[in-house]
Design an enzyme around this catalytic site. Structure first.
Site, mmCIF file in Angstrom:
data_model
loop_
_atom_site.group_PDB
_atom_site.id
_atom_site.type_symbol
_atom_site.label_atom_id
_atom_site.label_comp_id
_atom_site.label_asym_id
_atom_site.label_seq_id
_atom_site.Cartn_x
_atom_site.Cartn_y
_atom_site.Cartn_z
ATOM 1 N N HIS A 820 0.863 -1.183 0.000
ATOM 2 C CA HIS A 820 0.000 0.000 0.000
ATOM 3 C C HIS A 820 0.899 1.232 0.000
ATOM 4 C CE1 HIS A 820 -3.186 -2.703 2.046
ATOM 5 N NE2 HIS A 820 -3.358 -2.689 0.733
ATOM 6 N N GLU A 823 1.450 3.681 3.060
ATOM 7 C CA GLU A 823 1.962 3.165 4.329
ATOM 8 C C GLU A 823 3.482 3.276 4.353
ATOM 9 O OE1 GLU A 823 0.253 -0.731 4.602
ATOM 10 O OE2 GLU A 823 -1.790 0.058 4.703
ATOM 11 N N HIS A 917 3.174 -3.579 7.059
ATOM 12 C CA HIS A 917 2.100 -2.634 6.739
ATOM 13 C C HIS A 917 2.088 -1.492 7.747
ATOM 14 C CE1 HIS A 917 -0.549 -4.669 3.651
ATOM 15 N NE2 HIS A 917 0.290 -5.648 3.959
ATOM 16 N N GLU A 1002 1.629 -4.776 11.456
ATOM 17 C CA GLU A 1002 1.023 -3.454 11.364
ATOM 18 C C GLU A 1002 1.751 -2.489 12.291
ATOM 19 O OE1 GLU A 1002 -1.366 -2.612 9.374
ATOM 20 O OE2 GLU A 1002 -2.464 -4.418 8.823
#
Length: 1165
Positions: A820, A823, A917, A1002
């Site tokens: 992404h 990010e 991420h 994350e």
């Protein structure tokens, strides 16, 4: 409290104890006993049946009193139990039987209506039941008959309010002119009968739950009337005694504004101005604070929908996709978004979806491994990505260190060049022999068609050199930057224009045309570890973008160092969002100071910026700012560019700003954000980079911004449906320096060029005698950018069979990141991982000897380069393409999956897979894993998990990280497999490749709420540290598998439990707790304390008004025998026998329970 079904109290048990007394109670009035045996009926059912069949007033009153007292003494569970046993039907039947008479007995009707209101308020089907019983029109008729009697009217109004919880029933009341009757009961300001007036207003608001009634109210001008009533009550209520009435009128307006017609009527009738001025008065008055929030929410809802000032909702960047038409259709309204009104009404009937519904419950899908998505013959092409298995390490025999270095460097370089031109991965179109055509800043934007044709053309080597010089000669378009650099260099000569510099460079020798940047580097020097500005500039020349970027952003070129100290999360100023909303409302009420001038447009190169306005720029790698509008002197609306080839995903921003005044707060409003919540509401700040500060030796991205908040706004799509929703991120910044050049970003930027330059730096720094470092090209992207794959492991000690065998049998660790583009924190974590694995740290050396690391640091280079938030150039989320990736449209995912398939086919399934991420709505760093058992447990599946065998080793790394990583939160991890994420890397690698330890890591954009970093925002230092800690956690995986490393190395890892004090909370949802201020528009008016329906009914029951009329009604009833009160007491004592200790207190409440008691057969209130 009593509870049903418990040993201490049951309806059946108490009925058996009072069989005799209950029988006498029923038969002494001349009625037969219930035919049903007592064992099959509960005591409550007997009471309800008796209530429906009661023929005299005293029996009905006694039963109503018993029911009311029983229900009041318990909790809502008793009422719900009564509803389950038919309590609502019994009360409705009694109401119809009593109210149909020519002269209804209000001594019975009043307590019956009161009890029906309290019970029906908790019955979801009360409206339908009332229609079936014929009680709706009867109650409306009773209201018409008792308009002059406030107490009776209030009781009827509450019952009608309860009935209106059903849309069909509310429409029925409206069709029978109930809306008109109730509206005309609301008077101008008065001090009498406030309970009845408030009951009329709340009943009127309840009727406005339907679209038909709202339309009727708008057509008949009731909106204007409600506004006038509110103004009258508000202005005349000097003692604040009627605040509840004002609040109820605001609730009515909230209901009206659920439709577009209602909002337009409120705005057209001056409601916005009225609400604004009354709210300002409320803020200065202590007794009226409760009116502020409903008024603010109303103003937010009634602000006119304003289309974004764009010519198209589509991204300014388009890219021709293979096999697809170049034209991208405008955003089309979905079938379920046909109108905003219908959506609002449907939401009232629908229930929220449970999180567990998304969990995968199909055991076959969790357990069975699907077939590969491609023939096995295609997998052999990936053997080239394993140079460590075929490399002969002849350099180990060389005696000269210089020859060793030269050989390694030459081998690595040739590997990269060969892989980049590999026919298996080269796209079927002609490549240019030099750098791409780089346009100057004045013409840096091209259409997709023009750029495509330019890329396919051959470029001469002379043109490539010229473009390279043009690309490096300038870092900013603002004149202020030139003067800033000039001042820093202490030069007196003027800086030539870009075009003049280009012409001068083309016709002079290299020694005579040193650029401004070269002189800056000479004067200030490069001071960033693992970053060389000249190498960055050279790498940028080969980066391909859609518009053909020709400018480098100064922070990316110059580099970044973490600030010396930690940056805490700033406390949120109370009611900061409210203040921002007031400023937005004043845009519509007072336009004297409104400028509304476009000062930057990504699609308009000819736009001239006013001399007294800020200057914006975003036409550089990773930049994202589509348009800037000056709203007021020091306020700007910013519009972000959607992801290429689509009209969605606007969150990431990165732009340059200059021409500022120092010590003046500038307000920035990013008005087209899409996510429903953000960490900006919980202490997060954007980041700022000052060129002046960097040239003075402080090249830091720092957290900045005050009054930061994030909330829904009144903007809608430019050409799409007006039901589209956008959110505003607003913050204020006070710049320190005059004529500075600053950069603002959502988070710390990390470009594709930075990755390429960083990998080259690492390649130069590693010791080739101990570290095997190879950079290869996995594949080319749609825009012909390279997607690098890095191999890191330890060189064998010698070329002996044993050492070579150990090397070629090391398990693989596969790490990926940046699928992404927005990010960027994932890239900083990956940077920490790469630098650590290439370092001389003994733990890193041990890891290299134990594993072979295969790292793909950036899975979406095109998205990163073009400043996108979520997607690739194909307009799709690449992390939802893993099931069946398209080799033409998603090449990086297709070849990464093929690479993993190849590992699986040769029996070298990765030991660990982790995809880095960033998370925008949670704090800390955490892992998502995959567990079949935990998914089945959490989903409540009927599958017996006792016999299922599952290796618990997927928890090893999270548990280790919880011990060694200060930013990591074990309690935020989960290992559930959701249906909505079945096509993500984590799930596909776990399910199809059989990788037990398949994770998504994350990292927060904000900071931590635990441990030593609690209350601090995360910086690049902490993110890189997290990359290091993840590598260190792999030691424990290696220990389990008896890999070769020195166990004493564990002592090199910080395991001080006193320092890493983790006290995180369990959290499996994406969102933080509710924000202190409403992010969304409030659908309903927030209730006042003490003004719920039960309180209002109880107040009416205790009211002595109308008492004489009630007593006069009772005089005509027949004489009550003496058994009434005595048997009522006996019945109650039997009902509460299991709790003798509470009998006294309940008996004491009897005379005042809910304001009603029975004495000699009469109601005393």
């Amino acid at each position: 409290m009593f509870s049903y079904g418990q040993n201490n109290f049951t309806w059946n048990g108490t009925l058996r104890e009072l069989e005799g007394s209950c029988g006498a109670f029923c038969t002494e009035r001349g009625r037969p006993r219930m035919s049903a045996p007592l064992s099959s009926s509960s005591g409550l059912e007997v009471l309800l049946s008796t209530l429906q069949n009661a023929g005299d007033v005293e029996s009905t009153l006694n039963i109503l009193s018993v029911l009311d007292e029983l229900l009041s003494a318990g909790t809502d569970r008793r009422i719900h139990y009564m509803i389950k046993k038919g309590g609502s039907d019994a009360l409705l039947s009694a109401l119809v039987n009593t109210g149909r008479s020519y002269s209804p007995n209000y001594s019975v009707l009043l307590p019956l209506l009161h009890l029906l209101a309290k019970v029906g308020h908790r019955d979801r089907r009360i409206g339908m039941k009332a229609e079936e019983a014929g009680a709706v029109q009867l109650t409306l008729s009773l209201l018409r008959q008792n308009i002059a009697n406030p107490r009776r009217a209030a009781a009827c109004l509450w019952v009608l309010q309860v009935f209106s919880s059903s849309v069909c029933t509310a429409n029925l009341i409206g069709e029978n002119h109930g809306l008109d009757v109730i509206y005309h009961l609301i008077p101008q300001y008065t001090t009498k009968h406030l309970h009845t007036i408030r009951a009329a207003i709340t009943a009127f608001a309840a009727l406005l739950c339907t679209k038909a009634n709202v339309s009727c109210a708008v057509e008949k001008g009731y909106v204007s009337g409600l506004l006038q009533l509110y103004e009258d009550w508000f202005s005349n209520d000097s003692q604040h005694e009627a605040t509840t009435v004002c609040h109820s009128l605001l609730c009515c307006l909230h209901k009206v504004t659920s439709s577009t017609a209602g909002r337009q009527a409120v705005f057209a009738q001056g409601g916005l101005r009225l609400l604004y001025h009354t709210t300002q008065t409320c803020l200065l008055t202590k007794g009226r604070e409760c009116l502020v929030e409903p008024s603010v929410q109303l103003m937010r809802k009634c602000l006119p929908k304003t289309p974004l000032p764009l010519t198209s909702d589509q991204s300014a960047y388009t890219f021709p996709l293979p096999g697809r038409s170049h034209d991208i259709p405008e955003m089309v309204m979905a079938a379920d978004e046909s109108s905003e009104d219908e959506e609002d009404e449907d939401n009232q009937e629908a229930e929220s979806r449970e999180y567990d519904d998304d969990l995968e419950t199909d055991l076959n899908k969790l357990r069975r491994r699907p077939e590969p998505d491609r023939p096995k013959e295609l997998l052999n092409q990936y053997s080239r990505l394993f140079p460590e298995l075929s490399h002969d390490f002849q350099e180990l025999d060389l005696s000269s260190a210089s020859e060793d270095t030269s050989s390694s460097s030459s081998s690595s370089s040739s590997d990269e060049d060969a892989e980049f031109s590999s026919p298996s991965f080269r796209r079927n179109r002609k490549r240019s022999t030099g750098s791409r055509d780089l346009s100057p800043s004045s013409s840096g934007s091209h259409s997709g068609t023009e750029m495509s044709s330019e890329r396919h053309a051959s470029v001469s080597s002379q043109s490539g050199a010229d473009n390279f010089r043009r690309h490096r000669n300038f870092l900013s378009t603002s004149p202020s930057f030139r003067s800033l650099v000039k001042e820093a260099r202490q030069e007196t000569s003027s800086v030539p224009s870009v075009g003049a510099q280009d012409a001068e460079e083309e016709g002079a020798a290299e020694s005579q045309h040193r650029t401004m940047i070269d002189r800056l580097l000479e004067r200030h020097g490069a001071c960033i570890p693992h970053h060389d500005p000249r190498m960055y500039r050279a790498a940028a020349a080969k980066t391909r973008s859609i518009p053909g970027f020709s400018i480098l952003a100064f922070p990316d070129f110059w580099g970044h160092l973490p600030p010396p100290g930690h940056e805490p999360m700033p406390p949120r100023r109370p009611n900061v969002q409210r203040l921002k909303v007031f400023e937005d409302v004043r845009r519509f009420l007072n336009t004297d100071d409104i400028i509304n001038k476009v000062v930057f447009d990504l699609e308009d190169n000819s736009l001239q910026c006013p001399c007294d306005a800020l200057r914006f720029y975003s036409k550089f790698e990773c930049g994202n700012l589509r348009k800037a509008v000056q709203v007021r002197r020091f306020e700007y609306d910013l519009i972000l560019n959607a992801d290429a080839n689509c009209s969605q995903h606007t969150q990431w921003f990165y732009f340059e700003v200059s021409n500022m005044e120092p010590d003046v707060p500038y307000r920035f409003n990013v008005i087209n954000c899409e996510k429903t919540n953000s960490q900006f509401n919980y202490g997060m700040q954007p980041v700022l980079y000052s060129v002046r500060e960097a040239l003075e030796g402080r090249p830091h991205w720092i957290r900045t911004g005050s009054d930061v908040c994030y909330f829904r706004n009144h903007f809608c799509a430019a050409r799409g449906p007006k039901a589209s929703t956008f959110y505003t991120l607003t913050f204020s910044i006070t710049f320190k320096h005059q004529e500075d050049v600053c950069y603002l970003a959502y988070h710390y930027p990390y470009t594709h060029t930075a990755l390429k330059a960083h990998l080259k730096e690492l390649q130069k720094l590693v010791d080739p005698s101990t570290v095997f470092f190879r950079q290869q090209v996995l594949c080319e992207t749609l825009a012909e950018n390279c997607c690098p794959l890095v191999t890191i492991t330890a060189c064998p000690a010698s070329r002996s069979w044993r050492d070579m065998h150990q090397l070629r049998n090391r398990p693989c660790i596969v790490l990926t990141a940046r699928v992404h583009p927005g990010e960027s924190n994932a890239s900083w974590v990956m940077k920490g991982t790469l630098e650590f694995l290439c370092s001389s740290d003994p733990v890193a050396q041990s890891l290299r000897e134990a594993f072979i690391f295969k790292i793909i640091p950036m899975l979406n280079p095109d998205g990163v380069i073009n400043g996108m938030s979520r997607c690739d150039l194909n307009g799709e989320d690449l992390n939802r393409q893993w099931c069946k990736p398209d080799p033409s449209l998603s090449p990086t995912i297709y070849h990464t999956k093929g690479f993993l398939y190849y590992l699986n086919s040769i029996g070298r399934t990765p030991l660990v897979f982790c995809d880095y991420h960033g998370h925008s709505r949670k704090k800390n760093v955490f892992l998502y894993g995959c567990s079949m058992k935990e998914t089945l447990w959490q989903s409540g599946s009927a599958v017996d998990t006792v016999g299922l065998k599952e290796d618990p080793g997927y928890r090893t790394i999270p548990k280790t990280l919880d011990r060694i990583a200060p930013a990591f939160s074990f309690n935020s991890c989960n290992y559930l497999v959701e249906k909505s994420r079945s096509a993500t890397a984590r799930v596909v690698v776990w399910r199809e490749m059989g990788v037990l330890r398949s994770y998504t890591m994350e990292s927060t954009y904000n900071g931590c709420d635990q441990g030593i970093y609690k209350g601090l925002q995360t910086g690049t230092r902490e993110l890189q540290e997290m990359g290091v800690k993840f590598c260190q956690s792999l030691l424990y995986v290696g220990k389990d598998l008896r890999t070769l490393y020195n166990k004493t190395l564990i002592h090199h890892i910080d395991l001080d439990h006193n320092i890493l004090d983790h006290k995180s909370h369990n959290c499996f949802e994406d969102d933080e707790p509710p924000c202190v201020e409403e992010i969304e528009y409030s659908a309903d008016c927030p209730p006042l304390k003490g003004t719920d329906l039960d309180s209002d009914v109880n107040s009416n029951m205790a009211d002595t008004e109308g008492e004489e009329e009630d007593e006069e009604d009772l005089r005509g009833s027949k004489h009550r025998d003496s058994i009434g009160q005595s048997q009522l007491s006996n019945m109650k004592s039997c009902l509460f026998t299991p709790h003798r200790t509470r009998q006294a207190s309940i008996s004491e409440r009897r005379n005042s329970c809910n304001g009603v008691s029975i004495s000699n057969g009469q109601i005393i209130s």
